[in-house]
Each structure stands twice: as structure tokens, then as C-alpha cells.
Design an enzyme around this catalytic site. Structure first.
Site, short mmCIF file in Angstrom:
data_model
loop_
_atom_site.label_atom_id
_atom_site.label_comp_id
_atom_site.label_asym_id
_atom_site.label_seq_id
_atom_site.Cartn_x
_atom_site.Cartn_y
_atom_site.Cartn_z
N LYS A 43 41.53 33.46 45.36
CA LYS A 43 40.07 31.93 44.96
C LYS A 43 39.60 31.91 43.25
CE LYS A 43 38.41 36.33 47.85
NZ LYS A 43 37.75 37.67 47.52
N GLY A 44 40.84 32.73 42.35
CA GLY A 44 41.05 32.47 41.38
C GLY A 44 40.52 31.40 40.87
N GLU A 99 44.66 26.14 39.32
CA GLU A 99 45.12 27.86 39.39
C GLU A 99 44.41 28.30 37.98
OE1 GLU A 99 44.97 30.09 40.97
OE2 GLU A 99 47.76 30.75 41.54
N ASP A 100 44.37 29.16 38.71
CA ASP A 100 43.53 30.22 37.36
C ASP A 100 44.74 30.67 36.32
OD1 ASP A 100 44.97 31.96 39.09
OD2 ASP A 100 43.20 33.63 38.39
N ASP A 103 51.63 33.57 35.30
CA ASP A 103 51.82 35.21 35.22
C ASP A 103 53.73 34.95 35.20
OD1 ASP A 103 51.82 37.77 34.41
OD2 ASP A 103 51.14 38.84 36.33
N LYS A 131 50.52 32.78 30.87
CA LYS A 131 51.19 34.02 30.12
C LYS A 131 52.86 33.46 30.39
CE LYS A 131 48.06 37.86 31.67
NZ LYS A 131 48.53 39.16 32.70
N PHE A 152 46.71 41.99 30.67
CA PHE A 152 45.30 41.52 32.30
C PHE A 152 44.27 40.95 30.83
CE2 PHE A 152 43.66 42.13 35.75
CZ PHE A 152 44.49 41.64 36.85
N ASP A 159 40.47 37.74 38.42
CA ASP A 159 39.70 38.97 38.35
C ASP A 159 40.57 40.21 38.39
OD1 ASP A 159 41.86 38.32 40.29
OD2 ASP A 159 41.29 40.08 41.48
N ARG A 165 35.08 37.99 38.01
CA ARG A 165 35.19 37.10 38.35
C ARG A 165 33.81 35.49 37.89
NH1 ARG A 165 39.34 35.96 41.70
NH2 ARG A 165 39.15 37.49 43.76
#
Ligand code: IMP
Ligand code: MG
Length: 175
Positions: A43-44, A99-100, A103, A131, A152, A159, A165
């Protein structure tokens, strides 16, 4: 449980808007004359994607995939599953994945491999935040908003246990 008082602003909505403008200019230039298929990772990515596509002056189409890598907390399980596949045929398309955050890179490299096997004409990646300090798998990012520290972050679609979000800015969670 994370409370709103633990959030410290990292990237303001103004900075996000500037980054979206810049990325949209690059994508408009690079995809001129093409009809890209933009695939958002649910969902990000949906907040960033909604902002981005409204600045794209291209005859684009949209689709979504839903993956699961993280559980409900902050740690990666290291395993990725496709929960919802894209409905559109991928073969021969100019595919841009949105994409959000990247990582460890495990989630997105799984998705890029999955899409590549469907033989798109081209496959590129647009990411709001990166990141790099936690990377375990190399990921080629074609369009990047921000590099973020090893903290984070939440907001703008990102989220923590499904919360935050909706925040228009991006925040770091202070321990
Ligand atoms: P990766 O597989 O470790 O690259 O993790 C990718 C996914 O983990 C992202 O799509 C996010 O859903 C989630 N994630 C990783 N870091 C963060 C963070 O700082 N905030 C929110 N979600 C994160
Ligand atoms: Mg995600």
C-alpha cells in the site's frame, strides 16, 4: 505502540512536492512518445504515486501489485509473497515501478525479477525514499526522491503497523 508525540519531522510536504516535480520532469522527458505502464506497490506507494502521476503528461496506464515482506511491525521477515498480481499484460510494455522505500532491497528486487520474467520492453524503478545503509541486495534506482538515514520513517504512505500513512510530511520515529 507508537504515539504521535514520538514523531520528528524529517522531510516536509514542501520538500516532497519539490521532489515530485523534479521526478515528474525527468520521467516526462525520458518517456516522451511512450505509453508507460506505471505499477504501484501497495500500500505504501499510493500517496506518492497519486502525486506523481498527476504531474505526468503521458498516455500512461496504471496497475498495482501487493506484496508482503514485513509483518505488522518494523522488522523484515526476509520473505516476499505476491498477494495481488498486476492485471495488465507486462510483455512489451515500458514498465515503471513506483515504491515508497527501498530498505534491505529484498522486496523490490523480488518484484523486479518477477516482472522481468514477463519480458517488458523496459523496466525502471522510481522510489520516494532510499535507506542505503541497510541494503542487502543491490537495487538499481532510476528515479529517487530522498536518501534517508537508518531510522524508521512514517508518513506520505509509509506506515508503522498500518498507522501514519496519512501524514502529509515524513517523520522519524524517536525511540
Ligand atoms: P525491504 O525489502 O527491506 O527493502 O523493505 C521494503 C518494505 O519495507 C517497504 O516497501 C516498506 O513497506 C517497508 N519499510 C522499510 N523501511 C521502512 C520504514 O522506514 N518505514 C516504513 N516502512 C518501511
Ligand atoms: Mg512498501
Amino acid at each position: 505502540m507508537v504515539f504521535q508525540s514520538q514523531l520528528r519531522i524529517l522531510i516536509s510536504r514542501g520538500q516532497i512536492a519539490e521532489a515530485v516535480d523534479r521526478l515528474a520532469r525527468e520521467i516526462n522527458r525520458d518517456y516522451k512518445g511512450k505509453q508507460p505502464l506505471i505499477i504501484g506497490v501497495l500500500k505504501g506507494s499510493f500517496v506518492f504515486m497519486a502525486d506523481l502521476i498527476r504531474q505526468l503528461d503521458l498516455p500512461l496506464e496504471l496497475d498495482f501489485v501487493r506484496l508482503a515482506s514485513y509483518g505488522s511491525g518494523r522488522e523484515s521477515s526476509g520473505k516476499v509473497r505476491v498477494i495481488q498480481r498486476p492485471r495488465s499484460p507486462i510483455g512489451g510494455r515500458d514498465v515503471l515501478v513506483v515504491e515508497d522505500i527501498v530498505d534491505t532491497g529484498i522486496t523490490i528486487s523480488f518484484l523486479l525479477g518477477y516482472l522481468k520474467r514477463k519480458r517488458p520492453a523496459s523496466l525502471k524503478l522510481c522510489v520516494l525514499t532510499d535507506k542505503p545503509s541497510r541494503r542487502r541486495v543491490a537495487v538499481p534506482i532510476d528515479y529517487l526522491g530522498f536518501t534517508v538515514p537508518d531510522k524508521f520513517i512514517v508518513g506520505c504512505g509509509l506506515d508503522c503497523g498500518e498507522k501514519f500513512r496519512n501524514l502529509p510530511d515524513i517523520y522519524v520515529i524517536e525511540d
